[in-house]
Design a protein around this motif. Sequence first.
Motif, PDB file in Angstrom:
ATOM      1  N   CYS A 146       0.852  -1.184   0.000  1.00  0.00           N
ATOM      2  CA  CYS A 146       0.000   0.000   0.000  1.00  0.00           C
ATOM      3  C   CYS A 146       0.896   1.245   0.000  1.00  0.00           C
ATOM      4  O   CYS A 146       2.087   1.178   0.314  1.00  0.00           O
ATOM      5  CB  CYS A 146      -0.953  -0.003   1.190  1.00  0.00           C
ATOM      6  SG  CYS A 146      -0.192   0.358   2.771  1.00  0.00           S
ATOM      7  N   VAL A 147       0.319   2.379  -0.373  1.00  0.00           N
ATOM      8  CA  VAL A 147       1.098   3.606  -0.503  1.00  0.00           C
ATOM      9  C   VAL A 147       1.775   3.985   0.812  1.00  0.00           C
ATOM     10  O   VAL A 147       2.942   4.369   0.825  1.00  0.00           O
ATOM     11  CB  VAL A 147       0.207   4.758  -1.032  1.00  0.00           C
ATOM     12  CG1 VAL A 147       0.942   6.082  -0.993  1.00  0.00           C
ATOM     13  CG2 VAL A 147      -0.262   4.444  -2.451  1.00  0.00           C
ATOM     14  N   ALA A 148       1.087   3.838   1.929  1.00  0.00           N
ATOM     15  CA  ALA A 148       1.690   4.177   3.226  1.00  0.00           C
ATOM     16  C   ALA A 148       2.914   3.303   3.500  1.00  0.00           C
ATOM     17  O   ALA A 148       3.935   3.785   3.994  1.00  0.00           O
ATOM     18  CB  ALA A 148       0.668   4.021   4.347  1.00  0.00           C
ATOM     19  N   ASP A 149       2.827   2.015   3.164  1.00  0.00           N
ATOM     20  CA  ASP A 149       3.969   1.117   3.349  1.00  0.00           C
ATOM     21  C   ASP A 149       5.131   1.524   2.451  1.00  0.00           C
ATOM     22  O   ASP A 149       6.295   1.427   2.838  1.00  0.00           O
ATOM     23  CB  ASP A 149       3.584  -0.329   3.052  1.00  0.00           C
ATOM     24  CG  ASP A 149       2.647  -0.918   4.101  1.00  0.00           C
ATOM     25  OD1 ASP A 149       2.570  -0.358   5.216  1.00  0.00           O
ATOM     26  OD2 ASP A 149       1.983  -1.917   3.788  1.00  0.00           O
ATOM     27  N   LEU A 150       4.815   1.955   1.230  1.00  0.00           N
ATOM     28  CA  LEU A 150       5.862   2.387   0.308  1.00  0.00           C
ATOM     29  C   LEU A 150       6.599   3.602   0.851  1.00  0.00           C
ATOM     30  O   LEU A 150       7.818   3.690   0.762  1.00  0.00           O
ATOM     31  CB  LEU A 150       5.270   2.704  -1.065  1.00  0.00           C
ATOM     32  CG  LEU A 150       4.759   1.511  -1.859  1.00  0.00           C
ATOM     33  CD1 LEU A 150       3.949   1.975  -3.053  1.00  0.00           C
ATOM     34  CD2 LEU A 150       5.917   0.631  -2.293  1.00  0.00           C
ATOM     35  N   GLN A 151       5.853   4.530   1.439  1.00  0.00           N
ATOM     36  CA  GLN A 151       6.475   5.720   2.020  1.00  0.00           C
ATOM     37  C   GLN A 151       7.380   5.332   3.182  1.00  0.00           C
ATOM     38  O   GLN A 151       8.527   5.768   3.256  1.00  0.00           O
ATOM     39  CB  GLN A 151       5.405   6.714   2.513  1.00  0.00           C
ATOM     40  CG  GLN A 151       4.589   7.355   1.429  1.00  0.00           C
ATOM     41  CD  GLN A 151       5.344   8.440   0.682  1.00  0.00           C
ATOM     42  OE1 GLN A 151       6.498   8.741   0.948  1.00  0.00           O
ATOM     43  NE2 GLN A 151       4.684   9.048  -0.286  1.00  0.00           N
ATOM     44  N   SER A 152       6.868   4.506   4.087  1.00  0.00           N
ATOM     45  CA  SER A 152       7.635   4.180   5.291  1.00  0.00           C
ATOM     46  C   SER A 152       8.833   3.274   4.990  1.00  0.00           C
ATOM     47  O   SER A 152       9.829   3.328   5.695  1.00  0.00           O
ATOM     48  CB  SER A 152       6.728   3.533   6.344  1.00  0.00           C
ATOM     49  OG  SER A 152       6.235   2.293   5.874  1.00  0.00           O
ATOM     50  N   SER A 153       8.748   2.463   3.943  1.00  0.00           N
ATOM     51  CA  SER A 153       9.846   1.540   3.637  1.00  0.00           C
ATOM     52  C   SER A 153      11.006   2.216   2.918  1.00  0.00           C
ATOM     53  O   SER A 153      12.083   1.641   2.804  1.00  0.00           O
ATOM     54  CB  SER A 153       9.332   0.389   2.772  1.00  0.00           C
ATOM     55  OG  SER A 153       9.049   0.851   1.462  1.00  0.00           O
ATOM     56  N   GLY A 154      10.787   3.387   2.412  1.00  0.00           N
ATOM     57  CA  GLY A 154      11.833   4.075   1.661  1.00  0.00           C
ATOM     58  C   GLY A 154      11.850   3.711   0.189  1.00  0.00           C
ATOM     59  O   GLY A 154      12.696   4.199  -0.562  1.00  0.00           O
ATOM     60  N   ALA A 155      10.902   2.873  -0.255  1.00  0.00           N
ATOM     61  CA  ALA A 155      10.860   2.452  -1.657  1.00  0.00           C
ATOM     62  C   ALA A 155      10.648   3.643  -2.586  1.00  0.00           C
ATOM     63  O   ALA A 155      11.283   3.730  -3.649  1.00  0.00           O
ATOM     64  CB  ALA A 155       9.757   1.412  -1.860  1.00  0.00           C
ATOM     65  N   LEU A 156       9.791   4.564  -2.206  1.00  0.00           N
ATOM     66  CA  LEU A 156       9.540   5.718  -3.064  1.00  0.00           C
ATOM     67  C   LEU A 156      10.765   6.622  -3.162  1.00  0.00           C
ATOM     68  O   LEU A 156      11.019   7.216  -4.201  1.00  0.00           O
ATOM     69  CB  LEU A 156       8.314   6.497  -2.583  1.00  0.00           C
ATOM     70  CG  LEU A 156       6.988   5.753  -2.723  1.00  0.00           C
ATOM     71  CD1 LEU A 156       5.831   6.612  -2.224  1.00  0.00           C
ATOM     72  CD2 LEU A 156       6.744   5.288  -4.149  1.00  0.00           C
ATOM     73  N   ARG A 157      11.545   6.693  -2.089  1.00  0.00           N
ATOM     74  CA  ARG A 157      12.797   7.467  -2.130  1.00  0.00           C
ATOM     75  C   ARG A 157      13.738   6.865  -3.161  1.00  0.00           C
ATOM     76  O   ARG A 157      14.363   7.586  -3.951  1.00  0.00           O
ATOM     77  CB  ARG A 157      13.457   7.509  -0.749  1.00  0.00           C
ATOM     78  CG  ARG A 157      14.795   8.259  -0.733  1.00  0.00           C
ATOM     79  CD  ARG A 157      15.473   8.208   0.642  1.00  0.00           C
ATOM     80  NE  ARG A 157      15.628   6.868   1.177  1.00  0.00           N
ATOM     81  CZ  ARG A 157      16.592   6.004   0.802  1.00  0.00           C
ATOM     82  NH1 ARG A 157      17.465   6.335  -0.124  1.00  0.00           N
ATOM     83  NH2 ARG A 157      16.675   4.810   1.359  1.00  0.00           N
ATOM     84  N   LEU A 158      13.832   5.552  -3.192  1.00  0.00           N
ATOM     85  CA  LEU A 158      14.704   4.878  -4.158  1.00  0.00           C
ATOM     86  C   LEU A 158      14.229   5.100  -5.594  1.00  0.00           C
ATOM     87  O   LEU A 158      15.040   5.316  -6.495  1.00  0.00           O
ATOM     88  CB  LEU A 158      14.785   3.380  -3.849  1.00  0.00           C
ATOM     89  CG  LEU A 158      15.455   3.012  -2.533  1.00  0.00           C
ATOM     90  CD1 LEU A 158      15.331   1.522  -2.265  1.00  0.00           C
ATOM     91  CD2 LEU A 158      16.911   3.455  -2.520  1.00  0.00           C
ATOM     92  N   ILE A 159      12.919   5.072  -5.791  1.00  0.00           N
ATOM     93  CA  ILE A 159      12.361   5.328  -7.123  1.00  0.00           C
ATOM     94  C   ILE A 159      12.666   6.761  -7.544  1.00  0.00           C
ATOM     95  O   ILE A 159      13.092   7.010  -8.669  1.00  0.00           O
ATOM     96  CB  ILE A 159      10.847   5.042  -7.132  1.00  0.00           C
ATOM     97  CG1 ILE A 159      10.605   3.539  -6.943  1.00  0.00           C
ATOM     98  CG2 ILE A 159      10.195   5.559  -8.416  1.00  0.00           C
ATOM     99  CD1 ILE A 159       9.176   3.179  -6.624  1.00  0.00           C
ATOM    100  N   ARG A 160      12.448   7.709  -6.629  1.00  0.00           N
ATOM    101  CA  ARG A 160      12.742   9.124  -6.909  1.00  0.00           C
ATOM    102  C   ARG A 160      14.208   9.292  -7.310  1.00  0.00           C
ATOM    103  O   ARG A 160      14.523   9.952  -8.307  1.00  0.00           O
ATOM    104  CB  ARG A 160      12.415   9.993  -5.692  1.00  0.00           C
ATOM    105  CG  ARG A 160      12.625  11.485  -5.953  1.00  0.00           C
ATOM    106  CD  ARG A 160      12.456  12.332  -4.707  1.00  0.00           C
ATOM    107  NE  ARG A 160      13.612  12.130  -3.839  1.00  0.00           N
ATOM    108  CZ  ARG A 160      13.573  11.689  -2.595  1.00  0.00           C
ATOM    109  NH1 ARG A 160      12.443  11.397  -2.015  1.00  0.00           N
ATOM    110  NH2 ARG A 160      14.685  11.541  -1.890  1.00  0.00           N
ATOM    111  N   GLU A 161      15.094   8.689  -6.548  1.00  0.00           N
ATOM    112  CA  GLU A 161      16.526   8.805  -6.836  1.00  0.00           C
ATOM    113  C   GLU A 161      16.878   8.182  -8.190  1.00  0.00           C
ATOM    114  O   GLU A 161      17.699   8.728  -8.930  1.00  0.00           O
ATOM    115  CB  GLU A 161      17.341   8.158  -5.715  1.00  0.00           C
ATOM    116  CG  GLU A 161      17.294   8.943  -4.426  1.00  0.00           C
ATOM    117  CD  GLU A 161      17.928   8.206  -3.245  1.00  0.00           C
ATOM    118  OE1 GLU A 161      18.405   7.063  -3.409  1.00  0.00           O
ATOM    119  OE2 GLU A 161      17.929   8.792  -2.138  1.00  0.00           O
ATOM    120  N   ASP A 162      16.253   7.063  -8.523  1.00  0.00           N
ATOM    121  CA  ASP A 162      16.524   6.404  -9.801  1.00  0.00           C
ATOM    122  C   ASP A 162      16.079   7.276 -10.978  1.00  0.00           C
ATOM    123  O   ASP A 162      16.811   7.432 -11.962  1.00  0.00           O
ATOM    124  CB  ASP A 162      15.822   5.044  -9.844  1.00  0.00           C
ATOM    125  CG  ASP A 162      16.227   4.229 -11.054  1.00  0.00           C
ATOM    126  OD1 ASP A 162      17.441   3.963 -11.201  1.00  0.00           O
ATOM    127  OD2 ASP A 162      15.340   3.863 -11.849  1.00  0.00           O
TER     128      ASP A 162
END
Length: 173
Positions: A146-162
């Motif tokens: 879920c979106v909240a899990d993605l935010q807390s896991s840091g996955a979205l940060r990695l996508i942003r950086e990529d």
Amino acid sequence: MREISLAVLDIAQNSIDANAGLIKIDLSVNDDFIEIKVSDDGGGMSDTQIERATELGVSYKGSSGLGLALLKDEILQCDGVLNIKSEVGFGTDVEARYNRIAQAEIGDLGSTFVTLVDESFDTVLMLNIRGLVAEYDTREIKSSACVADLQSSGALRLIREDINKKTNGGAML
């Protein structure tokens, strides 16, 4: 001149306001031009609305009415072209081409995409940067958590950086 990522965010916000379920963003860069296309399956616009959409202060959903007007001005400064195609009930396509790319900066496209990870709509970002092709699809991203899990896991940060790595950190390309 505004960064292209901010123009994309403005156009995507228009799509969200038009109740789009899917927003597609294509960014192509080569040595001669930068081209962006934002397409949605939202409510669309009438021919009259399309004619006025790039006028300063014109808004159909209560926004400032600056986004498309600023984009049109920026595109013209770069000897480019802005096209808007839309049909009521079937969505809108906004295509912008910057012909003098030395004046254009991509900006933080990674943050723009991550901002568009939302439960209520889907976003697809297609990049073609001088032959380097990449795709980011929120449907695939959201299927893993879920979106909240993605935010807390840091996955979205990695996508942003990529994304930002592929667009040279948002610098002039």
